[in-house]
Design a protein around this motif. Structure first.
Motif, PDB file in Angstrom:
ATOM      1  N   PRO A 556       0.799  -1.226   0.000  1.00  0.00           N
ATOM      2  CA  PRO A 556       0.000   0.000   0.000  1.00  0.00           C
ATOM      3  C   PRO A 556       0.833   1.278   0.000  1.00  0.00           C
ATOM      4  O   PRO A 556       0.284   2.356  -0.210  1.00  0.00           O
ATOM      5  N   GLU A 557       2.164   1.173   0.208  1.00  0.00           N
ATOM      6  CA  GLU A 557       2.993   2.386   0.268  1.00  0.00           C
ATOM      7  C   GLU A 557       3.394   2.871  -1.116  1.00  0.00           C
ATOM      8  O   GLU A 557       3.906   3.976  -1.256  1.00  0.00           O
ATOM      9  N   ASN A 558       3.202   2.009  -2.142  1.00  0.00           N
ATOM     10  CA  ASN A 558       3.602   2.332  -3.513  1.00  0.00           C
ATOM     11  C   ASN A 558       5.093   2.667  -3.584  1.00  0.00           C
ATOM     12  O   ASN A 558       5.507   3.653  -4.173  1.00  0.00           O
ATOM     13  N   ARG A 559       5.874   1.805  -2.953  1.00  0.00           N
ATOM     14  CA  ARG A 559       7.325   1.932  -2.933  1.00  0.00           C
ATOM     15  C   ARG A 559       7.958   0.753  -3.655  1.00  0.00           C
ATOM     16  O   ARG A 559       7.396  -0.341  -3.713  1.00  0.00           O
ATOM     17  N   ALA A 560       9.148   0.982  -4.197  1.00  0.00           N
ATOM     18  CA  ALA A 560       9.903  -0.102  -4.816  1.00  0.00           C
ATOM     19  C   ALA A 560      10.363  -1.060  -3.729  1.00  0.00           C
ATOM     20  O   ALA A 560      10.987  -0.659  -2.751  1.00  0.00           O
ATOM     21  N   ALA A 561      10.021  -2.333  -3.885  1.00  0.00           N
ATOM     22  CA  ALA A 561      10.364  -3.341  -2.884  1.00  0.00           C
ATOM     23  C   ALA A 561      11.330  -4.381  -3.416  1.00  0.00           C
ATOM     24  O   ALA A 561      12.006  -5.053  -2.649  1.00  0.00           O
ATOM     25  N   THR A 562      11.386  -4.550  -4.725  1.00  0.00           N
ATOM     26  CA  THR A 562      12.261  -5.537  -5.352  1.00  0.00           C
ATOM     27  C   THR A 562      12.987  -4.856  -6.505  1.00  0.00           C
ATOM     28  O   THR A 562      12.385  -4.098  -7.265  1.00  0.00           O
ATOM     29  N   PHE A 563      14.284  -5.135  -6.629  1.00  0.00           N
ATOM     30  CA  PHE A 563      15.132  -4.400  -7.569  1.00  0.00           C
ATOM     31  C   PHE A 563      15.899  -5.366  -8.467  1.00  0.00           C
ATOM     32  O   PHE A 563      16.419  -6.375  -7.993  1.00  0.00           O
ATOM     33  N   PHE A 564      15.989  -5.045  -9.729  1.00  0.00           N
ATOM     34  CA  PHE A 564      16.781  -5.830 -10.671  1.00  0.00           C
ATOM     35  C   PHE A 564      18.076  -5.075 -10.973  1.00  0.00           C
ATOM     36  O   PHE A 564      18.337  -4.682 -12.110  1.00  0.00           O
ATOM     37  N   ILE A 565      18.892  -4.861  -9.948  1.00  0.00           N
ATOM     38  CA  ILE A 565      20.159  -4.151 -10.116  1.00  0.00           C
ATOM     39  C   ILE A 565      21.272  -5.179 -10.138  1.00  0.00           C
ATOM     40  O   ILE A 565      21.416  -5.983  -9.210  1.00  0.00           O
ATOM     41  N   GLY A 566      22.075  -5.141 -11.198  1.00  0.00           N
ATOM     42  CA  GLY A 566      23.131  -6.122 -11.345  1.00  0.00           C
ATOM     43  C   GLY A 566      22.643  -7.450 -11.867  1.00  0.00           C
ATOM     44  O   GLY A 566      23.398  -8.416 -11.917  1.00  0.00           O
TER      45      GLY A 566
END
Length: 813
Positions: A556-566
């Motif tokens: 519900p926070e509309n935040r990035a929680a998972t990242f495809f970095i690297g």
């Protein structure tokens, strides 16, 4: 020095690295600045009461008006990457530098009194002065030189890490000095520390002369949270630590411990009393770099499997098909909503079973969809097509359940928010009418969950009753004045929303499994309904990732929680899946970035550095890393993917995994698959690869035969099938293994065991469980033996099993 870098490869890889950093840097900046404000009114130093003859005195320092500015917009990246696989240089950031500005008002309070008159101080001194601390020109660079004589296992020859920054200040700290930081890796807490000495004289304190000596420390540390898989290096802390030497004229001096530390976190919770560190997803290019890695395990100096790990020839006349049909029937009990789950049987009589492994339901439903798609491609069976459609419906349900409301449940209060975007999915989903539920409790008691009622929502506001099909359709004035908001009819609950550590947000692992299943369903099942559904879900997923710069934004926070970095190998795999279903839409994007395939070996090289811990990484690598080789037919583009795969294969070919071996055949172009099946196997050069597969699956079925009396459904429970086998391994075939990343050491068998000999813990899916795992454990008195003693069968069975759990059987299918 490293070999020649291909500019096109570097440019494409750095572009894929930099794109998700845009979203991460913005969120990181906001969270870090928010966190620094938590230092408000916190003690930096506090001497307590000190003695000076008859006199007593104390010193305390604290901050107010704490504020910060953080600039981490410049992304990390590769400065060099050898096309000969002999080295790379990685920099954080690649171009430019990072800076941190911390400001506030520093309050100092000194009090002096006679020991006999504590309530009548002789002297008090309470200056309040501006405080400013700057960190500028922050940069870390690491160069690794590899010995590439074996291109399937380049070995680290040496690595150098350099780091520097400029430390400056204002107010009481009027300095500006460059600091070269020394680098230390602490395997006990999975951290990398950059340290530099400091010697600061604080000015403007009148009769008080103060000098701060110690060190400035920047710490990258590993998160042990399981909520999302960002990176092993995902936290950063800035700290000034040392001692404050203070001398007050006519009284004397004192040395006070001084600690100024800001973990870059953000406040979480209704009252802001709980802190959850914000992730800094820098790839683990600085972690566990030691001469001679990648490690090997289970092979001799020549790379051949140790005698105990040699696969025997397959027995004659094994019926592989009948057990498969039995598994197909038994797995239905594991699919309450057409997505696979494990079953936990009760210890008490007459109690009903519950579902387990819900955090991984999505990934293994994707694996099962892939299995059924291959079954249909191989047999054309109508039953296989029916099962593909059913499992695809289960995958679609994981998407659908996220499309209504997300609920934050904290301190007994529920706060609902409408979901505003598509392309996200849940780890698991169950309806309110399900009679079994999860072993760990209902989703409606988790910190965050999705809620999707089939009958919509009833709202009572202003004395009137309203009805809306979706939570997003409820007008703001109704939400503000509502006295009751009630879901109508059967309610579907989903798991995996939110962006805090305890939420268990959806992860890259789940995306890998789901996208793999959807891709194979589309590629192998030429049914219009199947392709239409798979295409829609693939496009929704990829659109969400691309629109959010390769991050997964969750309510519900509309935040990035998972990242495809690297993870540019995964990014290319997803783009290639997109090109499969919609070449006009995603083909140009894949063509733009496909040169990064030449760098795909680097994340694979890091994943094989330590071949035993976090063994599930090898299953993930086969699930996601193989897709480009299956879907890409251009020989030039395949070359980069093949270089990465060969490293993966070298690390796992002796692991006696039927799935990994079948994948070895699958990655070849169709014309070569039959000949590859006749090549020598990785665990016994006297066997062909296809005979090794048959032998491993035969032993898989022998394990099932040994355990069926304990299961009774056609699928064995997660027991040790042959405890005598593990007892016989002690002590000559068992060694202590300490992971490179630190953490707990443990016992491992020195060779890959057959399925019958392996532990049962985690056997919901055999190919993600280490074949070296031993039942005994450090730190558990029930599961350890003293010097000269031998473990008992009962101890092996108890310590090496999930006694009440039954996996769904996807691993065999």
């Amino acid at each position: 020095s490293t070999g020649v870098s291909d500019p096109a490869v570097l440019a494409a890889a750095n572009r894929l690295l930099a794109e998700p950093w845009r979203a991460v840097a913005r969120q990181y900046k906001e969270d870090a600045e928010d966190t620094f404000r938590q230092l408000e009114d916190k003690d930096l130093s506090n001497s307590g009461t000190k003695k000076a003859g008859r006199l007593r005195w104390s010193l305390r320092q604290w901050l107010t008006n704490a504020r910060a500015e953080f600039d981490v917009a410049a992304p990390p990246g590769l400065r060099a990457l050898s096309t000969d696989l002999d080295g790379f240089t990685f920099e954080v950031p690649l171009n430019g530098s990072w800076s941190f500005l911390l400001r506030g008002t520093l309050h100092t309070k000194v009090k002096v009194w006679d020991k006999d008159f504590p309530d009548n101080p002789l002297f008090t001194f309470s200056p309040s002065l501006g405080f400013g601390l700057f960190v500028r020109d922050f940069k870390v660079a690491m160069q690794a030189v590899l010995d590439n004589r074996d291109r399937e296992r380049p070995v680290l020859d040496r690595a150098t890490i350099s780091a520097h920054l400029r430390l400056g200040g204002e107010g009481v700290i009027p300095i500006s000095i460059p600091i070269s930081l020394t680098v230390t890796i602490d395997p006990d807490d999975d951290s990398l520390k950059l340290r530099g000495p400091i010697d600061l004289t604080l000015i403007g304190l009148g009769d008080l002369r103060a000098r701060l000596r110690g060190e400035f420390v920047v710490t990258f540390s590993a998160s042990r949270a399981t909520g999302s898989e960002t990176s092993p290096l995902d936290r950063m802390t800035l700290a000034l630590k040392g001692s404050l030497s203070a001398e007050l004229r006519h009284v004397g001096g004192v040395s006070v411990p001084f600690s100024f530390e800001t973990p870059l976190c953000r406040p979480v919770g209704v009252q802001g009393t709980r802190l959850q560190c914000v992730a800094l997803p820098v790839p683990d290019f600085f972690q566990t770099l030691r001469q001679g890695v990648p490690r090997t395990w289970g092979v001799d100096a020549a790379g051949q499997p140790l005698p105990g790990g040699v696969t025997p020839p397959p027995p004659a006349n094994v019926d592989y098909g009948t057990p498969a049909a039995q598994y197909e029937n038994a797995i239905l009990a594991h699919m309450p909503a057409d997505a696979v789950l494990s079953i936990d049987f009760p210890q008490r009589a007459r109690a009903t079973y519950t579902y387990g492994k819900e955090a991984d339901s999505a990934i293994f439903t994707g694996h099962y969809l892939a299995a059924e798609s291959f079954r249909f491609a191989a047999t054309g069976s109508p039953a296989a097509l029916d099962r593909v459609k059913r499992v695809l419906g289960g995958v679609k349900r994981l998407f659908d359940v996220t499309q209504d409301a997300a609920v934050r449940f904290e301190d007994g209060h529920r706060t609902r928010a409408a979901v505003q975007y598509a392309g996200i999915f849940a780890r698991s989903a169950l309806p309110s009418t399900d009679g079994h539920g999860y072993s760990e409790g209902p989703l409606s008691s988790r910190p965050c969950y999705y809620e999707a009622p089939e009958g919509g929502w009833d709202v009572v506001a202003g004395g009137r009753r309203f009805h809306h099909a979706k939570f997003s359709a409820i007008p703001p004035f109704e939400l503000r004045s509502a006295t009751a908001i009630t879901p109508v009819g059967k309610v579907w609950y989903g798991f995996g929303c939110g962006s805090y550590g305890g939420d268990h947000a959806i992860s890259r692992d789940q995306y890998t499994g789901v996208m793999m299943g959807l891709a194979y369903a589309y590629a192998l099942v030429p049914d219009a309904d199947v392709r239409r559904t798979a295409k829609k879900l693939i496009e929704q997923t990829l659109d969400h990732l691309l629109e959010n710069h390769w991050t997964v934004v969750l309510p519900p926070e509309n935040r990035a929680a998972t990242f495809f970095i690297g993870n540019f190998d995964q990014q290319l795999a997803f783009l290639l899946i997109g090109r499969l279903v919609n070449p006009g839409k995603y083909g140009p994007r894949y063509d733009r970035d496909v040169a990064a395939a030449g760098a795909a070996w680097l994340p694979t090289w890091f994943s094989v550095l330590d071949p035993v811990p976090k063994y599930y990484k090898f299953n993930l690598a086969h699930a996601g890393g193989l897709l480009p080789l299956v879907l890409e037919t251009d020989e030039g583009r395949r070359a980069g993917y093949l270089a990465a795969y060969r490293m993966l294969r070298k690390a796992t070919r002796h692991h006696r995994s039927a799935y990994f071996n079948l994948s070895r055949i699958l990655i070849e172009l169709p014309a070569r698959r039959a000949s590859v099946a006749l090549e020598p196997s990785g665990s016994n050069p006297q066997l062909t690869l296809k005979d090794e597969i048959r032998s491993i699956l035969a032993d898989f079925l022998e394990r099932r035969r040994l355990l069926l009396p304990a299961g009774g459904t056609g699928i064995p429970r997660n027991f040790v099938a042959d405890p005598k086998y593990q007892v016989r391994r002690w002590p000559n075939d068992v060694a202590v293994y300490r992971p490179l990343e630190g953490g707990g050491k443990g016992y491992q068998v020195t060779f890959a065991m057959p399925p019958t000999g392996r532990i049962g813990g985690g056997m919901d899916y055999m190919w993600e469980v280490s074949p070296f795992g031993y039942a005994l454990k450090f730190g558990d008195p029930r599961c350890s033996v003293g010097l000269g003693r031998v473990p008992t069968e009962e101890m092996i069975r108890r310590c090496g099993s999930d006694l009440n759990r039954e996996g769904p059987g996807v691993d065999y299918l």
